[in-house]
Scaffold this motif. Structure first.
Motif, short mmCIF file in Angstrom:
data_model
loop_
_atom_site.label_atom_id
_atom_site.label_comp_id
_atom_site.label_asym_id
_atom_site.label_seq_id
_atom_site.Cartn_x
_atom_site.Cartn_y
_atom_site.Cartn_z
N GLU A 286 -4.65 0.84 5.83
CA GLU A 286 -3.42 0.04 5.64
C GLU A 286 -3.74 -0.43 4.15
O GLU A 286 -2.91 -1.37 3.58
CB GLU A 286 -3.24 -1.27 6.33
CG GLU A 286 -2.98 -0.66 7.92
CD GLU A 286 -2.80 -1.67 8.62
OE1 GLU A 286 -2.75 -2.91 8.39
OE2 GLU A 286 -2.59 -1.51 9.75
N LEU B 287 -8.74 -3.79 6.31
CA LEU B 287 -7.42 -3.18 5.94
C LEU B 287 -7.62 -2.04 5.60
O LEU B 287 -6.76 -0.76 6.05
CB LEU B 287 -6.90 -3.79 4.98
CG LEU B 287 -6.29 -5.56 5.12
CD1 LEU B 287 -5.68 -6.02 4.16
CD2 LEU B 287 -5.20 -5.30 6.32
N THR C 53 4.05 -5.01 7.70
CA THR C 53 4.47 -3.95 8.39
C THR C 53 3.02 -2.96 8.23
O THR C 53 2.63 -2.93 7.03
CB THR C 53 5.74 -3.10 7.84
OG1 THR C 53 5.83 -1.89 8.63
CG2 THR C 53 5.60 -2.29 6.46
N ASP C 54 2.86 -2.39 9.17
CA ASP C 54 1.57 -1.54 9.01
C ASP C 54 1.97 -0.19 8.44
O ASP C 54 2.86 -0.03 7.71
CB ASP C 54 0.64 -1.54 10.10
CG ASP C 54 1.42 -0.86 11.36
OD1 ASP C 54 2.69 -0.50 11.08
OD2 ASP C 54 1.07 -1.16 12.52
N LYS C 55 0.88 0.80 8.67
CA LYS C 55 1.20 2.02 7.95
C LYS C 55 2.21 2.88 8.63
O LYS C 55 2.18 4.05 9.23
CB LYS C 55 -0.24 2.96 8.02
CG LYS C 55 -0.71 2.98 9.60
CD LYS C 55 -2.26 3.64 9.45
CE LYS C 55 -2.70 3.67 10.62
NZ LYS C 55 -4.29 4.35 10.76
N THR C 56 3.62 2.34 8.51
CA THR C 56 4.68 3.10 9.09
C THR C 56 4.97 4.52 8.42
O THR C 56 5.60 5.31 9.20
CB THR C 56 5.88 2.10 8.98
OG1 THR C 56 5.83 1.75 7.77
CG2 THR C 56 5.89 0.96 9.80
N SER D 147 10.03 -1.57 9.08
CA SER D 147 9.63 -1.20 10.30
C SER D 147 9.99 0.29 10.80
O SER D 147 9.53 1.10 11.53
CB SER D 147 9.55 -2.30 11.32
OG SER D 147 10.52 -2.52 11.49
N THR E 54 0.32 -9.28 7.46
CA THR E 54 0.81 -8.01 7.42
C THR E 54 2.15 -7.84 7.84
O THR E 54 2.57 -7.96 9.02
CB THR E 54 -0.14 -6.86 8.05
OG1 THR E 54 -1.29 -6.90 7.56
CG2 THR E 54 0.51 -5.43 7.93
N HIS F 220 1.76 -6.05 2.88
CA HIS F 220 0.86 -7.37 3.03
C HIS F 220 1.37 -8.48 2.15
O HIS F 220 1.66 -8.33 0.91
CB HIS F 220 -0.65 -7.05 3.07
CG HIS F 220 -1.19 -5.98 3.42
ND1 HIS F 220 -1.13 -5.74 4.82
CD2 HIS F 220 -1.26 -4.86 2.93
CE1 HIS F 220 -1.63 -4.63 5.05
NE2 HIS F 220 -1.94 -3.88 3.84
N ALA G 175 2.30 0.38 4.20
CA ALA G 175 1.98 -1.12 4.65
C ALA G 175 2.42 -2.04 3.37
O ALA G 175 1.90 -1.82 2.59
CB ALA G 175 0.60 -0.92 5.02
N SER H 100 0.46 4.25 2.57
CA SER H 100 0.72 4.27 4.08
C SER H 100 1.89 3.96 4.29
O SER H 100 2.21 3.89 5.40
CB SER H 100 -0.37 3.45 4.53
OG SER H 100 -0.36 1.93 4.06
N ASP I 35 0.87 -1.08 -0.18
CA ASP I 35 -0.08 0.07 -0.09
C ASP I 35 1.23 1.10 -0.14
O ASP I 35 1.49 1.66 1.13
CB ASP I 35 -0.90 -0.08 1.30
CG ASP I 35 -2.05 1.04 1.18
OD1 ASP I 35 -2.68 1.24 -0.20
OD2 ASP I 35 -2.05 1.76 1.97
#
Lengths: 465, 47
Positions: A77, A72, B8-11, A337, B6, A22, A20, A18, A15
């Protein structure tokens, strides 16, 4: 905006806005693709159109998948909007500071590399060595223009900086004095071809340099063809034992062996693996950047082969990681991250603003690749930035200013790419070097796939334990 | 969720608020010098 692709058995959905990432099964992968086409419609319409289009799945499965997509999406996300453009407007108004210098310690070199963008160290000018006086003035300039940034970077670059190593040592000593005086922290780095590297230099570098970049292209035949010594002899035989020792002395961290691949070795994964087999654990090998008139330049017709090579390398790296003999490949490194913030990703490499190159006689350029091109000369270390219009051009250079980048999935990973490459291929820093873009996108896809595979591996190991 | 993992999320979005401290490494200083690779760097504040 989303970007979805399949690689090495993984279905990956990025995404883009954002950040994100997946990993999904086939069902969700297909549903997301259809959802994107239909996302303006009400849910019922979407479910109906999914049932019509994806006849291989049951109505219940599609409904379940659709619910996951919507969850999501509601979390921000998936299909997140791009909200950063207004941020860029503010960003470009802010005052920039200088935080990194590339010091051209020597415009001279003891190798005759065929692809050298510095024209064997001369950079469209005469052979020249930086004096201590110019170097000290450069460090003073950096301190004076660094605002409240504490971490400052200085790369000893060339040509070949070991040809003027006494000046390097003197500048490091001077930098350490400035650190105490101004409460700054210098991170020095050294980029060398290794020919003159000796024990004393290694010992000095291990004490003072945050990073060293050791130039070698890979296999002996590949390296020696493109990186011949001036007498035509092998450079590989001279540098390999030294680099191996240097890497060990640095505990296999805070260094890179760094190579360039060309049209002549499109099977470059073999060169990367050769470097790994020599014991190097930090490896960077990247495509040559050269005009199409050069016989060694990467051509568009090389792309399919190069893409395969990145896939092959990625698979081998996963295997080696599992077997305990993994290594890091710079262009597959991705920190999902703890990566850079949006501000960093939007500002790109910082050339012309945060990052400047200094010639042996003290002239300032937007980066090492612009050195010698008079129209890009920004000023000098004595008088500072004089060509403010040129500086501002670089200040405004970001992904939203580049037509080719605006809708590219990779824009927050490459940050709009290299301004010098764009200029050299299209005469405009706001353009993009297309072959470079294709390769960059492939590397990002591979890097994310590796993360997916490693996460998978970790999960399996946990289950087994 | 059954169909998604997932990584990584909306980092990216969550870093917008801070506005960037600028203490991170300049990308070209590491090991490229002929390409721009920003996404592989680590935030100085999260080390």
């Amino acid at each position: 905006m989303i970007h979805q692709y399949k690689n090495n058995g993984y279905n990956i959905v990025l995404d883009v806005c954002s950040g994100a990432v997946h990993v999904v099964d086939d069902l969700l992968y297909d549903v997301i693709a259809c959802y994107e086409e239909n996302n303006q419609n009400a849910r019922e319409t979407t479910l109906t159109s999914l049932t019509d289009k994806l006849t291989q799945y049951s109505h219940e499965d599609l409904q379940e998948a659709l619910e996951e997509v919507e969850t999501l999406r509601s979390r921000g996300e998936l299909f997140a909007e791009d909200e950063y453009e207004s941020f860029v407007m503010d960003f470009k108004r802010r005052k920039t500071v200088v935080k990194a210098l590339c010091l051209h310690i020597a415009h001279d070199c003891n190798l005759g590399c065929r692809y050298c963008f510095a024209e064997e160290g001369e950079y469209h000018g005469d052979r020249s060595l930086m004096s201590v006086e110019v170097g000290k003035q450069a460090l003073d300039f950096l301190i004076a223009n660094s605002g409240n940034r504490r971490n400052l970077e200085v790369d000893f670059f060339g040509g070949e900086p070991t040809m003027n190593f006494e000046v390097v040592k003197e500048l490091v000593r001077y930098g350490r004095q400035l650190e105490r005086q101004y409460d700054k922290k210098f991170r020095f780095t050294l980029t060398t071809n290794g020919i003159l590297l000796n024990d004393e230099m290694m010992e000095f570098a291990n004490r003072e340099m945050a990073n060293v970049v050791l130039s070698i292209d890979g296999r002996k035949s590949v390296n020696d063809y493109m990186r011949p010594a001036k007498n035509g002899k092998s450079s590989y035989d001279i540098i390999v034992p030294k680099f191996q020792r240097f890497a060990e002395l640095r505990n296999q961290t805070n260094y890179y062996v760094r190579g360039t691949y060309t049209h002549y070795n499109t099977d470059f994964s073999e060169d990367v693996l050769h470097l790994a087999d020599l014991g190097f654990q930090q490896i960077s090998v990247e495509p040559v950047v050269a005009g199409p008139e050069e016989p060694y330049a990467i051509q568009e017709s090389d792309l399919p082969k190069l893409m395969e090579e990145y896939d092959k390398l990625a698979r081998e790296m996963i295997k080696r990681n599992k077997n305990g003999n993994g290594f890091r490949f710079f262009h597959f490194m991705i920190d999902l991250s703890q990566g850079p913030c949006v501000a960093k990703r939007l500002s790109g490499c910082g050339s012309g603003t945060e990052y400047l190159a200094v010639t042996p006689w003290g002239d300032l350029y937007p980066c090492h690749q612009f050195v010698g091109q008079e129209e890009f000369k920004l000023g000098n270390v004595y008088d500072g930035i004089q060509a403010e219009a040129v500086r501002d051009e670089f200040k405004l250079c970001n992904v939203y200013a580049k037509e080719k980048c605006r809708n590219c999935f990779a824009r927050f990973y490459c940050s709009g790419g290299c301004a010098a490459n764009a200029y050299h291929f299209h005469g405009n820093i706001l353009d993009a070097y297309d072959i470079g873009c294709e390769l960059q996108k492939k590397r990002i896809e591979c890097a994310i796939m590796i993360e997916a595979a490693l996460a998978d591996q970790e999960e399996k190991e946990k289950k087994e334990a | 969720m059954k169909h998604v993992k997932t990584l990584t999320d909306k980092t990216l979005k969550s870093t917008m608020a801070k506005g960037g401290c600028g203490e991170c490494q300049t990308s070209c200083q590491s090991a490229c010098k002929t390409s721009c690779t920003v996404g592989n760097q680590t935030c100085e504040n999260k080390r």
